[in-house]
Design an enzyme around this catalytic site. Structure first.
Site, PDB file in Angstrom:
ATOM      1  N   ALA A  70       4.912   7.585   1.309  1.00  0.00           N
ATOM      2  CA  ALA A  70       3.666   6.998   1.374  1.00  0.00           C
ATOM      3  C   ALA A  70       3.555   5.643   2.002  1.00  0.00           C
ATOM      4  O   ALA A  70       2.568   5.186   2.627  1.00  0.00           O
ATOM      5  CB  ALA A  70       2.851   7.184   0.236  1.00  0.00           C
ATOM      6  N   CYS A  71       4.480   4.868   1.641  1.00  0.00           N
ATOM      7  CA  CYS A  71       4.641   3.465   2.048  1.00  0.00           C
ATOM      8  C   CYS A  71       5.648   2.975   2.849  1.00  0.00           C
ATOM      9  O   CYS A  71       6.896   3.148   2.487  1.00  0.00           O
ATOM     10  CB  CYS A  71       4.660   2.762   0.620  1.00  0.00           C
ATOM     11  SG  CYS A  71       3.790   3.139  -0.521  1.00  0.00           S
ATOM     12  N   GLY A 102       1.649   4.813   5.547  1.00  0.00           N
ATOM     13  CA  GLY A 102       1.017   3.857   5.604  1.00  0.00           C
ATOM     14  C   GLY A 102       1.776   2.644   5.771  1.00  0.00           C
ATOM     15  O   GLY A 102       3.007   2.600   5.276  1.00  0.00           O
ATOM     16  N   ASN A 156       2.407  -2.564   0.739  1.00  0.00           N
ATOM     17  CA  ASN A 156       1.945  -1.310   1.533  1.00  0.00           C
ATOM     18  C   ASN A 156       0.433  -1.380   1.534  1.00  0.00           C
ATOM     19  O   ASN A 156      -0.074  -2.456   1.013  1.00  0.00           O
ATOM     20  CB  ASN A 156       2.396  -0.105   0.652  1.00  0.00           C
ATOM     21  CG  ASN A 156       1.717   0.149  -0.546  1.00  0.00           C
ATOM     22  OD1 ASN A 156       1.186  -0.883  -1.425  1.00  0.00           O
ATOM     23  ND2 ASN A 156       1.263   1.506  -0.960  1.00  0.00           N
ATOM     24  N   PRO A 157      -0.275  -0.624   2.087  1.00  0.00           N
ATOM     25  CA  PRO A 157      -1.683  -0.732   2.505  1.00  0.00           C
ATOM     26  C   PRO A 157      -2.680  -1.083   1.290  1.00  0.00           C
ATOM     27  O   PRO A 157      -3.586  -1.544   1.074  1.00  0.00           O
ATOM     28  CB  PRO A 157      -2.082   0.649   3.215  1.00  0.00           C
ATOM     29  CG  PRO A 157      -0.954   0.928   4.115  1.00  0.00           C
ATOM     30  CD  PRO A 157       0.304   0.698   2.963  1.00  0.00           C
ATOM     31  N   CYS A 158      -2.168  -0.347   0.031  1.00  0.00           N
ATOM     32  CA  CYS A 158      -3.389  -0.349  -1.074  1.00  0.00           C
ATOM     33  C   CYS A 158      -2.768  -1.403  -1.912  1.00  0.00           C
ATOM     34  O   CYS A 158      -3.481  -1.483  -3.083  1.00  0.00           O
ATOM     35  CB  CYS A 158      -3.507   1.046  -1.514  1.00  0.00           C
ATOM     36  SG  CYS A 158      -4.061   2.189  -0.528  1.00  0.00           S
ATOM     37  N   GLY A 159      -1.601  -2.148  -1.610  1.00  0.00           N
ATOM     38  CA  GLY A 159      -1.180  -3.384  -2.441  1.00  0.00           C
ATOM     39  C   GLY A 159      -0.206  -3.161  -3.657  1.00  0.00           C
ATOM     40  O   GLY A 159       0.186  -3.804  -4.217  1.00  0.00           O
ATOM     41  N   GLU A 160       0.015  -1.741  -3.997  1.00  0.00           N
ATOM     42  CA  GLU A 160       0.644  -1.437  -5.181  1.00  0.00           C
ATOM     43  C   GLU A 160       2.236  -1.500  -5.082  1.00  0.00           C
ATOM     44  O   GLU A 160       2.858  -1.256  -5.891  1.00  0.00           O
ATOM     45  CB  GLU A 160       0.443  -0.101  -5.793  1.00  0.00           C
ATOM     46  CG  GLU A 160       0.597   1.079  -5.039  1.00  0.00           C
ATOM     47  CD  GLU A 160      -0.173   1.323  -3.862  1.00  0.00           C
ATOM     48  OE1 GLU A 160      -0.836   0.630  -3.280  1.00  0.00           O
ATOM     49  OE2 GLU A 160      -0.015   2.615  -3.316  1.00  0.00           O
ATOM     50  N   THR A 189      -3.658   7.037  -6.211  1.00  0.00           N
ATOM     51  CA  THR A 189      -3.585   8.380  -6.137  1.00  0.00           C
ATOM     52  C   THR A 189      -4.990   8.981  -5.878  1.00  0.00           C
ATOM     53  O   THR A 189      -5.498   9.940  -6.338  1.00  0.00           O
ATOM     54  CB  THR A 189      -3.669   9.125  -7.691  1.00  0.00           C
ATOM     55  OG1 THR A 189      -4.712   8.502  -8.665  1.00  0.00           O
ATOM     56  CG2 THR A 189      -2.140   8.327  -8.607  1.00  0.00           C
ATOM     57  N   ILE A 198      -4.215  12.608  -4.785  1.00  0.00           N
ATOM     58  CA  ILE A 198      -3.314  13.589  -5.618  1.00  0.00           C
ATOM     59  C   ILE A 198      -4.276  13.863  -7.161  1.00  0.00           C
ATOM     60  O   ILE A 198      -4.093  14.783  -7.687  1.00  0.00           O
ATOM     61  CB  ILE A 198      -1.857  13.282  -5.818  1.00  0.00           C
ATOM     62  CG1 ILE A 198      -1.696  11.986  -6.350  1.00  0.00           C
ATOM     63  CG2 ILE A 198      -1.151  13.538  -4.716  1.00  0.00           C
ATOM     64  CD1 ILE A 198      -0.357  11.286  -6.887  1.00  0.00           C
TER      65      ILE A 198
HETATM   66  N1  UDP Z   1      -1.968   6.094   2.209  1.00  0.00           N
HETATM   67  C1  UDP Z   1      -2.268   6.074   3.709  1.00  0.00           C
HETATM   68  N2  UDP Z   1      -3.365   6.527   4.293  1.00  0.00           N
HETATM   69  C2  UDP Z   1      -4.412   7.083   3.124  1.00  0.00           C
HETATM   70  C3  UDP Z   1      -4.266   6.984   1.925  1.00  0.00           C
HETATM   71  C4  UDP Z   1      -2.905   6.499   1.266  1.00  0.00           C
HETATM   72  O1  UDP Z   1      -1.493   5.732   4.490  1.00  0.00           O
HETATM   73  O2  UDP Z   1      -5.455   7.601   3.748  1.00  0.00           O
HETATM   74  C5  UDP Z   1      -0.770   5.417   1.630  1.00  0.00           C
HETATM   75  C6  UDP Z   1      -0.913   3.579   1.249  1.00  0.00           C
HETATM   76  O3  UDP Z   1       0.246   3.209   1.329  1.00  0.00           O
HETATM   77  C7  UDP Z   1      -1.262   3.924  -0.166  1.00  0.00           C
HETATM   78  C8  UDP Z   1      -0.651   5.169  -0.432  1.00  0.00           C
HETATM   79  O4  UDP Z   1      -0.497   5.836   0.467  1.00  0.00           O
HETATM   80  O5  UDP Z   1      -1.115   2.645  -0.667  1.00  0.00           O
HETATM   81  C9  UDP Z   1      -0.758   5.572  -1.884  1.00  0.00           C
HETATM   82  O6  UDP Z   1      -2.108   5.971  -1.719  1.00  0.00           O
HETATM   83  P1  UDP Z   1      -2.784   7.150  -2.781  1.00  0.00           P
HETATM   84  O7  UDP Z   1      -1.973   6.977  -4.213  1.00  0.00           O
HETATM   85  O8  UDP Z   1      -4.273   6.997  -2.785  1.00  0.00           O
HETATM   86  O9  UDP Z   1      -2.248   8.720  -2.023  1.00  0.00           O
HETATM   87  P2  UDP Z   1      -2.279  10.180  -2.384  1.00  0.00           P
HETATM   88  O10 UDP Z   1      -0.578  10.599  -2.609  1.00  0.00           O
HETATM   89  O11 UDP Z   1      -3.067  10.111  -3.349  1.00  0.00           O
HETATM   90  O12 UDP Z   1      -2.709  10.831  -1.189  1.00  0.00           O
END
Ligand code: UDP
Length: 571
Positions: A87-88, A116, A269-273, A420, A423
């Site tokens: 994701a990151c 992201g 990453n985009p959401c900072g975590e 999350t 998910i």
């Molecule tokens: N992310 C992204 N685009 C989106 C949502 C999430 O690139 O539309 C990336 C981003 O790096 C974020 C990470 O996925 O920090 C985790 O986001 P999240 O936990 O909401 O993702 P999920 O696995 O629930 O889709």
């Protein structure tokens, strides 16, 4: 398998495989089977006679029982041609045309695959400085951010979600004041979250009301000085206006950088975590805490034994992801395998607090957060050590901070609290460590049809205690909080608190409690009511620094024209 309606909708719209004509050719069970099989195949790399079936079954059961979920790209792409599972990402941007446009191209490749990207723009020379080769004038970080933004607009992530970016600028960059207000017009730079990278020197200067130096990253010369307080005021003003910029504490992040010899962390990453080094990627996964409860005669309890085992299996899962992942760039493949960072976190925390009858905004709530996260973090380290014995440590171990401590880990980091966003919908629980946004809300279907969605556990309690009625649920949905609903008993009101019932201070205390036992960072939004003042925002930004958070994101209700979540009546 028992899935909620929203979960099925999300899976059908975005995750389940379709044929060329767009017909669904996968069920949720088949999706989890596809993912489990592919990720389990990673065992073959280390073990000549692996019991792949056993691993596959363990992984499958964790997902099918909604106990653990990897981040979206893993669910979408595992076992498929694209095969990009993280994701990151963080990409470097160097101070030359070639490097800037390489970064744009690389980001496009990542977005296409569902990931992201985070960037630091701090190495770019300031606007107005000279460009030697052309004798022209540099346009500076903000104008290049607009180019990144347009490129992102054009590439839909993996065909399923729009590319998300993080843009960071150090507070000592000469263009900092313009950066802070670059999203004032909310129709600009829409594909970026922005955060200012604050230094210890800057925070000290704010406290002492002193000046600090701005430095041209190209010439390394001091260009001017600014009063730290005025810059901090400008950040507060803009965050109060529409929630951005956020802030990250760069020096603090680098104090916990496990591999300082490989470089400095400049962005998240985009959401900072997830702070990462340039070209690192990280795959995340989250345990559904709600599924770790056992029902006893007089209420619920956390099943720590089950939680511990789930942590161990999740670490195994995420470590395999690193090896079977198909990376968009060779540099990313190399860097990611050097440190083998994984980010295990939780979701469903607010649901669990309801069932344990512990208010989110209370000392017992914060103490429980510490206890749970310490347990997960400890177990994840044990699991990582166990894997290291079988598979070896991460390859940059010799250059890591663990070397001196003789802690032989498989992964340079193991824990992260992710948002999350999707998910948690798939798993049917509250997202990450966030409080619930509303206990009940009205979903408008068709023209005049209203569908009232009530938190299932609240509905259960309301029926048990005899105060349930559809009218009451609608009234709660319109009020957005239980606080002033006289039909709800006081003890229930105290437990079922939602985002706006919780003061910003408690939001931060909760974030800080989790941060204590998380290697990476914590995704959290501090919610303010619309009448919050700039002073309130300042207090929270300062408190986050004092309590050891790695960054803060705030949002004041109603401060943007279109917001993702809202409660109450809309006219
Ligand atoms: N992310 C992204 N685009 C989106 C949502 C999430 O690139 O539309 C990336 C981003 O790096 C974020 C990470 O996925 O920090 C985790 O986001 P999240 O936990 O909401 O993702 P999920 O696995 O629930 O889709």
């Amino acid at each position: 398998m028992k899935l909620r309606e929203n979960s099925i909708t999300v899976l059908e719209n975005r995750y389940l495989t379709r044929d060329e004509k767009g017909n669904l050719i996968e069920t949720p069970e088949q999706l989890f089977r596809r993912v489990a099989k592919y990720i389990a195949s990673g065992d073959k790399i280390y073990n000549k006679e692996p019991n792949i079936e056993k691993t596959e079954e363990e992984f499958y059961n964790m997902m099918a029982n909604l106990e653990f979920m990897p981040n979206s790209p893993t669910l979408m792409n595992a076992g498929k041609e694209l095969g990009q599972l993280s994701a990151c990402f963080v990409l470097p941007i160097g101070d030359s045309m070639e490097e800037i446009f390489d970064a744009i191209k690389n980001a496009a490749l990542i977005h296409k695959s569902g990931g992201g990207t985070g960037f630091s723009f701090s190495r770019l020379r300031p606007s107005g400085s000279t460009v030697k080769s052309t004798g022209g004038v540099a346009s500076g970080p903000i104008s290049f951010m607009k180019v990144f933004n347009s490129a992102t607009e054009a590439v839909k992530q993996g065909g399923t979600r729009r590319g998300a970016n993080m843009g960071i600028l150090r507070v000592d960059h000469p263009d900092i004041m313009d950066f802070i207000s670059c999203k004032k017009d909310t129709s600009e730079i829409t594909n970026f979250n922005i955060s200012v990278g604050l230094t210890e020197e800057f925070m000290n200067a704010v406290e002492k009301d002193e000046e600090y130096s701005l430095i041209d990253p190209h010439t390394k010369k001091i260009t001017s000085k600014l009063k730290a307080k005025e810059v901090f005021d400008h950040i507060i003003e803009m965050a109060w206006t529409n929630g951005e910029p956020g802030i990250i504490f760069l020096d603090r992040i680098n104090k916990t950088n496990p591999t300082p010899q490989l470089g400095e962390v400049e962005s998240t990453n985009p959401c900072g975590e997830q702070p990462l080094l340039p070209y690192e990627s990280c795959n995340l996964g989250s345990i559904n805490l709600d599924s770790m409860l056992i029902k006893k005669d007089n209420g619920y309890e956390i099943d720590y034994e089950k939680l511990g085992k789930t942590v161990e299996k999740s670490v195994h899962f995420l470590d395999n992801v690193i090896d079977v992942n198909k990376y968009p760039l060779n540099e990313i493949d190399d860097m990611t395998k050097k440190t083998r960072k994984i980010g295990l976190g939780i979701m469903g925390f607010a649901d669990v607090l309801f069932k344990l009858k512990v208010p989110y905004n209370s000392q017992p709530g914060v103490d429980l957060a510490r206890k749970i996260m310490k347990y997960i973090d400890d177990k994840s380290k044990e699991a990582s050590i166990k894997l290291a014995k079988e598979r070896g440590t991460f390859s940059a171990y010799e250059e890591s901070i663990y070397k001196d401590k003789d802690l032989e880990f498989r992964n340079a980091t193991t824990t992260t609290i992710a948002p999350t966003g999707t998910i948690s919908i798939i798993s049917g629980v509250s997202s990450g460590i966030e409080p619930l946004f509303a206990i009940s809300f009205v979903r408008n279907v068709m023209d005049n049809d209203k569908l009232i969605e009530v938190h299932p556990y609240f509905e259960e309690i309301a029926k048990e205690r005899g105060f349930y009625s559809e009218d009451l649920m609608e009234k709660i949905a319109e009020a957005g909080t239980l606080a002033h609903i006289k039909e709800v008993p006081e003890d229930i009101k105290r437990i079922f608190v939602t985002a706006h019932d919780i003061s910003p201070e408690w939001h931060i205390k909760m974030q800080a409690a989790f941060q204590e036992y998380v290697d990476n960072a914590v995704s959290k939004t501090v919610n303010f009511t619309s009448d919050a003042t700039r002073e309130d925002v300042r207090e929270v930004y300062t408190l986050a620094y004092k309590l050891g958070c790695k960054g803060v994101t705030i949002y004041r209700d109603g401060s943007r024209q279109s917001q993702v979540l809202s409660v109450g009546k809309k006219d």
